[in-house]
Design a protein around this motif. Structure first.
Motif, PDB file in Angstrom:
ATOM      1  N   ARG A   1       0.819  -1.209   0.000  1.00 23.99           N
ATOM      2  CA  ARG A   1       0.000   0.000   0.000  1.00 23.99           C
ATOM      3  C   ARG A   1       0.852   1.258   0.000  1.00 23.99           C
ATOM      4  NH1 ARG A   1      -2.719   1.865   5.502  1.00 23.99           N
ATOM      5  NH2 ARG A   1      -3.093   3.604   4.069  1.00 23.99           N
ATOM      6  N   SER A   2       0.249   2.339  -0.454  1.00 22.90           N
ATOM      7  CA  SER A   2       0.825   3.663  -0.212  1.00 22.90           C
ATOM      8  C   SER A   2      -0.143   4.424   0.677  1.00 22.90           C
ATOM      9  CB  SER A   2       1.032   4.407  -1.530  1.00 22.90           C
ATOM     10  OG  SER A   2      -0.210   4.879  -2.022  1.00 22.90           O
TER      11      SER A   2
ATOM     12  N   SER B   1       4.113   9.057   3.992  1.00 24.28           N
ATOM     13  CA  SER B   1       4.718   8.350   5.126  1.00 24.28           C
ATOM     14  C   SER B   1       6.022   7.727   4.647  1.00 24.28           C
ATOM     15  CB  SER B   1       3.739   7.288   5.628  1.00 24.28           C
ATOM     16  OG  SER B   1       4.309   6.564   6.693  1.00 24.28           O
ATOM     17  N   ILE B   2       7.097   8.487   4.811  1.00 20.66           N
ATOM     18  CA  ILE B   2       8.412   8.028   4.346  1.00 20.66           C
ATOM     19  C   ILE B   2       9.403   8.148   5.497  1.00 20.66           C
ATOM     20  CG2 ILE B   2       8.047   8.603   1.915  1.00 20.66           C
ATOM     21  CD1 ILE B   2       9.225  11.302   2.375  1.00 20.66           C
TER      22      ILE B   2
ATOM     23  N   LEU C   1      15.487  -0.143   2.072  1.00 14.83           N
ATOM     24  CA  LEU C   1      14.788  -0.767   3.198  1.00 14.83           C
ATOM     25  C   LEU C   1      13.626  -1.625   2.716  1.00 14.83           C
ATOM     26  CD1 LEU C   1      14.678   1.954   5.969  1.00 14.83           C
ATOM     27  CD2 LEU C   1      15.213  -0.444   6.345  1.00 14.83           C
ATOM     28  N   ALA C   2      12.874  -1.067   1.775  1.00 13.38           N
ATOM     29  CA  ALA C   2      11.735  -1.818   1.247  1.00 13.38           C
ATOM     30  C   ALA C   2      12.212  -3.061   0.497  1.00 13.38           C
ATOM     31  CB  ALA C   2      10.891  -0.928   0.334  1.00 13.38           C
TER      32      ALA C   2
ATOM     33  N   GLU D   1       6.681   7.877  -2.056  1.00 14.95           N
ATOM     34  CA  GLU D   1       5.624   7.165  -1.336  1.00 14.95           C
ATOM     35  C   GLU D   1       5.169   5.943  -2.138  1.00 14.95           C
ATOM     36  OE1 GLU D   1       3.999   7.882   1.722  1.00 14.95           O
ATOM     37  OE2 GLU D   1       2.966   6.006   1.273  1.00 14.95           O
TER      38      GLU D   1
ATOM     39  N   LEU E   1       8.092   3.277  -2.468  1.00 16.64           N
ATOM     40  CA  LEU E   1       8.277   2.380  -1.321  1.00 16.64           C
ATOM     41  C   LEU E   1       7.383   1.147  -1.449  1.00 16.64           C
ATOM     42  CD1 LEU E   1       8.606   4.811   1.727  1.00 16.64           C
ATOM     43  CD2 LEU E   1      10.315   3.208   0.887  1.00 16.64           C
ATOM     44  N   ALA E   2       6.164   1.369  -1.927  1.00 20.40           N
ATOM     45  CA  ALA E   2       5.269   0.231  -2.135  1.00 20.40           C
ATOM     46  C   ALA E   2       5.765  -0.618  -3.313  1.00 20.40           C
ATOM     47  CB  ALA E   2       3.846   0.727  -2.383  1.00 20.40           C
TER      48      ALA E   2
ATOM     49  N   THR F   1       8.615  -3.241  -2.880  1.00 21.70           N
ATOM     50  CA  THR F   1       8.346  -4.547  -2.281  1.00 21.70           C
ATOM     51  C   THR F   1       7.931  -5.549  -3.360  1.00 21.70           C
ATOM     52  OG1 THR F   1       5.988  -4.161  -1.877  1.00 21.70           O
ATOM     53  CG2 THR F   1       7.508  -3.374  -0.184  1.00 21.70           C
TER      54      THR F   1
END
Lengths: 326, 251
Positions: B83-84, B89-90, B102-103, B157, B160-161, B164
């Protein structure tokens, strides 16, 4: 980075020659004091792992130091005198306690977490207070320090100092490796943004718990060293004010900085010692009782740190403020 | 096309307030499925239940045929559902590359590694660099995420999703708080990534929704009142009445 290295190696060199210099200056008493500072440096560094890197505001870290002190003290009192058994067992006991306390309290956040860790630590405090077989509220004297073998005499202050110094460097080096490894990245990420860390696929609770347990074990090592150092354990090691003192050390030294705990312990204990033992004459005429109020001086230094060096003493050595996280 | 995500009779109430009331919805593999609805329709609550941060009171969620209703959030990410966030949210103090690495780290093996420097794992940095390129932040890789412009942060944002490597991307208002030009950038980004991943898009920007969506579902008062192709939704009387202003439909 290289400036960092130079400061670190200078610090190490100074720590290595310190007892010899003190002996040469006929100030051997201070070798024991220096050992005490280093032991608290280990305790504060272990708290810095959860508080500084993991962002978990644990207000009960004295429980792990105290458990380590009591477990190693009881072992010595019961005739298990080897440090090679006593100290690892003390660490294990503190780790198990941290696992139990962490498993319950890490489900909560913010103020609740602070209060629950405090409550658990106070429970441990009252528990050791009621252990009549081991001194109860009066504490317990130990016949001798834990035995090292290999020809080392732990009763010798200089030998003991080097043992403690080695332990501190082992803890700091392990912390250094840990924060630059995958695990360290995860706990820093959790500190920075917990919900995002969960949302990219980290089981946040599990990582926090592991961090909490590792810090508890290192705190237990500090406790074990403390018991041998004074040949004495008493419940005040577990009192909540001790947890508070550890937090002050970390904040003074530098939250989330490798040397933060050690520097904070050094500054705080030396300051307390100076205020109590070396009164300034003119201040004494002004306020005759002030050496009994070392906390006042600590409070003032704390205020100065918060106002002028919010990154702590360690932050003064680093120009890239706020950036460093390892 | 196969159903990738199947939501069946999902319900969630807070005290007396019904936030999600018997929601059923399917997202097919390869599609961009938009979820629209007025404020308070229950979109955010639905996203929370799909991502696993909120447990539903009733109903089931199946992903690739597997029941994930009770899975923890990190397990859903492992399963391929990322999800974003509507509010960016970073990791503000980490660089763009560190954020993405990290992701990548989260999906590549255990992170219970305490000794080996992560800097030596070039695979993590390489994969993160790829994602940085994908979201148009290759030039900004070393910049602390907190110092990026708003539009860049929104791209991160999403990045990051994406990092993954999900099979379904849950985008919660990716254009929130953006000007037309920045929105354009996110639309282009979704156009690029949609070839590799299905998207459930929650969005207020109707231009973007009607441009991107293969199908649209309309959520009103915690219920899906219609699902269909953009043209069908435009023509739907009930949707018109409940939600869409006439001017939005005339475009």
């Amino acid at each position: 980075m290289s400036a960092h290295r130079i400061i670190a190696f200078a610090g190490l060199a100074a720590a290595l020659v310190l007892p010899l210099a003190l002996q040469a200056a006929d100030q051997s008493f201070y070798v024991g004091f220096a050992s005490r500072v280093l032991i608290w440096a280990i305790a504060a560094s272990s708290l810095n792992l959860v508080l500084g890197y993991g962002g978990m505001i644990s207000f009960g870290h004295a429980a792990f130091v105290g458990t380590g002190a009591y477990v190693s003290g009881i072992l010595i009192a019961e005739g298990v005198t080897s440090a090679w058994i006593g100290w690892p067992v003390a660490m294990l006991a503190s780790a198990v306690l941290a696992l139990a306390i962490g498993a319950a309290s890490l489900r909560t956040r913010g103020v609740y977490f602070i209060m629950i860790t405090l409550a658990f630590a106070q429970m441990m405090y009252y528990l050791v207070n009621s252990m009549k077989a081991y001194g109860g509220d009066e504490g317990m004297n130990l016949p001798a320090r834990a035995v090292l073998g290999f020809g080392f005499d732990p009763g010798n202050e200089v030998t003991f100092y080097y043992v403690v110094l080695a332990a501190l460097f082992a803890v700091l080096y392990a912390t250094h490796r840990l924060v630059h490894a995958r695990f360290g990245r995860v706990i820093v990420a959790i500190r920075e943004n917990e919900s995002r860390a969960e949302a990219i696929g980290f089981p946040v609770y599990r990582y926090k718990l592991v961090c909490f347990v590792l810090a508890g074990a290192a705190g237990g090592l500090a406790g074990a060293l403390l018991a041998s150092h004074g040949k004495y354990v008493n419940p005040s090691v577990l009192h909540w004010t001790q947890s508070g003192t550890l937090m002050i050390m970390v904040i003074l030294g530098g939250v989330g900085r490798l040397w933060g705990g050690a520097l904070g312990a050094g500054v705080l204990l030396v300051l307390e010692h100076l205020i109590a033992e070396h009164p300034i004459p003119w201040l004494l005429t002004l306020a005759p009782d002030y050496p009994q109020h070392a906390n006042l001086g600590v409070g003032l230094v704390m205020l100065a740190i918060v106002l002028y060096a919010p990154q702590g003493v360690a932050g003064l050595f680093s120009r890239k403020t706020g950036k460093e996280h390892g | 096309m196969a159903e990738l995500l199947e939501i069946h009779s999902l319900a969630k109430r807070f005290g007396g307030v019904v936030a999600t009331d018997d929601v059923s919805l399917e997202v097919r593999a390869g599609e961009v499925h938009a979820l629209i609805g007025p404020n308070g329709a229950g979109k955010t609550t639905l996203v929370a239940q799909l991502s696993g941060s909120l447990a539903p009171d009733a109903g089931t969620i199946a992903f690739e045929g597997r029941d994930i209703t009770r899975l923890a959030q990190h397990e859903r990410v492992k399963a391929g559902l990322a999800r974003s966030f509507q509010l960016t949210s970073i990791f503000g103090r980490l660089s763009v590359l560190e954020n993405l690495a990290l992701a990548v780290q989260a999906r590549s093996g255990s992170s219970l590694s305490f000794w080996r420097p992560v800097a030596a794992e070039h695979a993590l940095t390489d994969a993160a660099t790829d994602v940085a390129g994908e979201i148009g932040l290759a030039e900004r890789a070393q910049v602390p995420a907190g110092e990026l412009a708003h539009g860049e942060q929104r791209a991160l944002e999403m990045g990051l999703a994406l990092a993954t490597r999900p099979r379904l991307l849950l985008l919660d208002e990716p254009m929130a708080g953006m000007g037309p030009e920045e929105s354009q950038r996110i639309v282009a980004l979704i156009e690029r990534v949609r070839t590799g991943v299905a998207v459930l898009l929650i969005e207020h920007d109707m231009d973007a929704v009607f441009r991107l969506a293969d199908r649209i579902s309309v959520l009103v008062n915690g219920r899906v009142i219609a699902t269909g192709a953009p043209g069908e939704i435009r023509a739907n009387e009930e949707v018109r009445k409940a939600y869409l202003g006439d001017e939005a439909l005339s475009t």
